[in-house]
Write a protein that holds these residues in place. Structure first.
Motif, short mmCIF file in Angstrom:
data_model
loop_
_atom_site.label_atom_id
_atom_site.label_comp_id
_atom_site.label_asym_id
_atom_site.label_seq_id
_atom_site.Cartn_x
_atom_site.Cartn_y
_atom_site.Cartn_z
N VAL A 39 0.84 -1.21 0.00
CA VAL A 39 0.00 0.00 0.00
C VAL A 39 0.87 1.25 0.00
CG1 VAL A 39 -1.68 1.34 1.33
CG2 VAL A 39 -1.89 -1.15 1.19
N THR A 40 0.49 2.22 -0.81
CA THR A 40 1.11 3.55 -0.77
C THR A 40 0.05 4.55 -0.33
OG1 THR A 40 2.71 3.04 -2.52
CG2 THR A 40 2.22 5.37 -2.12
N LEU A 41 0.31 5.20 0.78
CA LEU A 41 -0.61 6.21 1.30
C LEU A 41 -0.07 7.59 0.98
CD1 LEU A 41 -3.25 6.52 2.97
CD2 LEU A 41 -1.79 6.84 4.98
N ARG A 42 -0.86 8.37 0.24
CA ARG A 42 -0.44 9.71 -0.16
C ARG A 42 -1.06 10.72 0.79
NH1 ARG A 42 -2.96 9.49 -5.96
NH2 ARG A 42 -4.64 8.77 -4.59
N ALA A 43 -0.22 11.36 1.60
CA ALA A 43 -0.70 12.26 2.64
C ALA A 43 -0.19 13.68 2.42
CB ALA A 43 -0.24 11.76 4.01
N ALA A 44 -1.06 14.64 2.71
CA ALA A 44 -0.68 16.05 2.62
C ALA A 44 -0.10 16.52 3.94
CB ALA A 44 -1.90 16.89 2.27
N THR A 45 0.78 17.48 3.87
CA THR A 45 1.32 18.09 5.07
C THR A 45 1.53 19.58 4.83
OG1 THR A 45 3.03 17.94 6.78
CG2 THR A 45 3.75 17.71 4.49
N TYR A 46 1.78 20.30 5.91
CA TYR A 46 2.14 21.71 5.85
C TYR A 46 3.56 21.87 6.37
CZ TYR A 46 -2.97 22.35 5.75
OH TYR A 46 -4.30 22.28 5.44
N ARG A 47 4.15 22.96 6.08
CA ARG A 47 5.50 23.22 6.56
C ARG A 47 5.51 23.28 8.10
NH1 ARG A 47 8.87 28.80 5.45
NH2 ARG A 47 10.94 28.05 6.04
N GLY A 48 6.26 22.37 8.72
CA GLY A 48 6.36 22.36 10.17
C GLY A 48 5.18 21.73 10.87
N THR A 65 4.02 2.28 2.43
CA THR A 65 4.83 3.40 1.94
C THR A 65 4.04 4.68 2.15
OG1 THR A 65 5.89 2.04 0.26
CG2 THR A 65 5.95 4.42 -0.08
N LEU A 66 4.63 5.63 2.88
CA LEU A 66 3.99 6.91 3.14
C LEU A 66 4.64 7.97 2.27
CD1 LEU A 66 1.99 8.61 4.78
CD2 LEU A 66 3.78 8.89 6.52
N GLU A 67 3.88 8.49 1.33
CA GLU A 67 4.35 9.58 0.47
C GLU A 67 3.68 10.88 0.92
OE1 GLU A 67 3.48 8.67 -3.58
OE2 GLU A 67 5.02 7.11 -3.74
N THR A 68 4.49 11.89 1.22
CA THR A 68 3.93 13.16 1.67
C THR A 68 4.22 14.27 0.67
OG1 THR A 68 5.92 13.70 2.93
CG2 THR A 68 4.15 12.54 4.10
N ALA A 69 3.29 15.19 0.58
CA ALA A 69 3.44 16.36 -0.28
C ALA A 69 3.05 17.59 0.53
CB ALA A 69 2.55 16.25 -1.52
#
Length: 329
Positions: A39-48, A65-69
């Protein structure tokens, strides 16, 4: 010949059974993790943002697999989820409202309740503005489809004003910071890390979101991701890790401020100040009727102001299928 009492034998059998049970549980745990390996989980994040610190909090070892943007605002995260580009991400109550009428993929699965004092109206350090009533006739920057726009509406209404009484300027946080620093704005309604950037440059806080905003920040997921059993399990695991990271932050905020400063190049003292000024700590909570009602109030405010073309019912946006996971946090 050694005689073993019946009691000792039973104890031995019980211990053996417990040992086998522990082995079976461990094996089940490994199998469960193995199920998520593809599984690849695509997660959003903010700076800090807190989820930027999974490694420091000791929860980075995801079985998937954790992919962050990184994103600048929740409105962009909502759009990315709706465009099949993300599986999960955080935002305020506002962004889903703007797409609610279009049968979006966005589903709200949890509430991150916390600080509203980091949502502010900033003015330049030498500004003559001393109160929100002074915004009349001024150029005021805000971020469309976020708490920034909602807070501006609330502040204007408090003073018997509308958008027609100011010159509203919709800008992204980055463009807003540039415009504010260049003196192109008389005031700026903004949130998050850029608040500290502006304050470091001398900006003054005119007022905050206290008593204007609910403090409910939403965790949203893609409807498609929730329909996939393995990806849904990964999302539940991700929320558990997020909650553990929040606990790690609360255990030693100065440590987090120091690490966060290294990540964002904002002085540690600014984050310590943000912590001391906050209205509340952060808690990850399940979906509730109260949270849904809060978002409905926001939607009704936008509809009454003509910001959205028609009233919307927000309840279909909410999904409580991860309630059991969140209730244990």
């Amino acid at each position: 010949m050694m005689l073993i009492s019946r009691r000792s034998a039973l104890q031995g059998l019980a211990a053996g059974a417990l040992g086998l049970g522990a082995l079976n549980l461990a094996a089940c745990g490994r199998k469960k993790d193995a199920d998520l390996a593809g599984v690849t989980l695509r997660a959003a994040t903010y700076r800090g943002n807190p989820d930027s610190f999974f490694e420091q909090a000791g929860v980075a070892d995801t079985p998937y697999t954790l992919e962050t943007a990184q994103f600048a605002g929740g409105n962009l995260i909502a759009e990315a989820i709706n465009a099949h580009s993300l599986d999960v991400g955080g935002m305020s109550e506002i962004p889903p409202i703007f797409i609610a009428a279009a049968n979006p993929l966005v589903r709200i699965i949890a509430v991150l309740q916390g600080d509203v004092n980091n949502q502010v109206v900033l003015v330049p350090k030498d500004s003559p503005l001393q109160a929100t009533a002074d915004l009349k006739g001024k150029r005021v920057g805000y971020v469309r489809a976020t708490t920034s726009q909602y807070m501006l509406l609330k502040i204007l209404k408090e003073q018997g004003l509308t958008f027609a009484d100011i010159t509203p300027v919709a800008l992204s946080p980055q463009d807003g910071l540039a415009a504010f620093n260049q003196g192109s704005l008389d005031a700026w309604v903004i949130y998050g890390v850029v608040v500290q950037l502006a304050r470091e440059a001398g900006a003054r806080v005119l007022t905050t979101g206290l008593h204007r905003l609910s403090g409910n920040y939403l965790v949203a997921a893609s409807k498609d991701a929730l329909a996939d059993p393995l990806k849904k399990r990964a999302i539940g695991d991700y929320l558990q890790r997020y909650a553990k990271t929040l606990a790690w932050i609360e255990a030693d905020y100065t440590r987090w401020a120091r690490i966060r400063a290294q990540l964002t190049s904002i002085p540690e003292a600014a984050y310590i100040q943000e912590y001391r000024e906050r209205s509340a700590g952060y808690r990850l909570l399940p979906v509730s009727d109260a949270a849904i009602a809060s978002q409905q109030d926001v939607a009704d405010t936008f509809a009454a102001a003509g910001v959205i073309p028609a009233p919307v019912d927000v309840r279909p946006l909410w999904d409580d299928s991860l309630h059991e996971v969140l209730a244990k946090l």
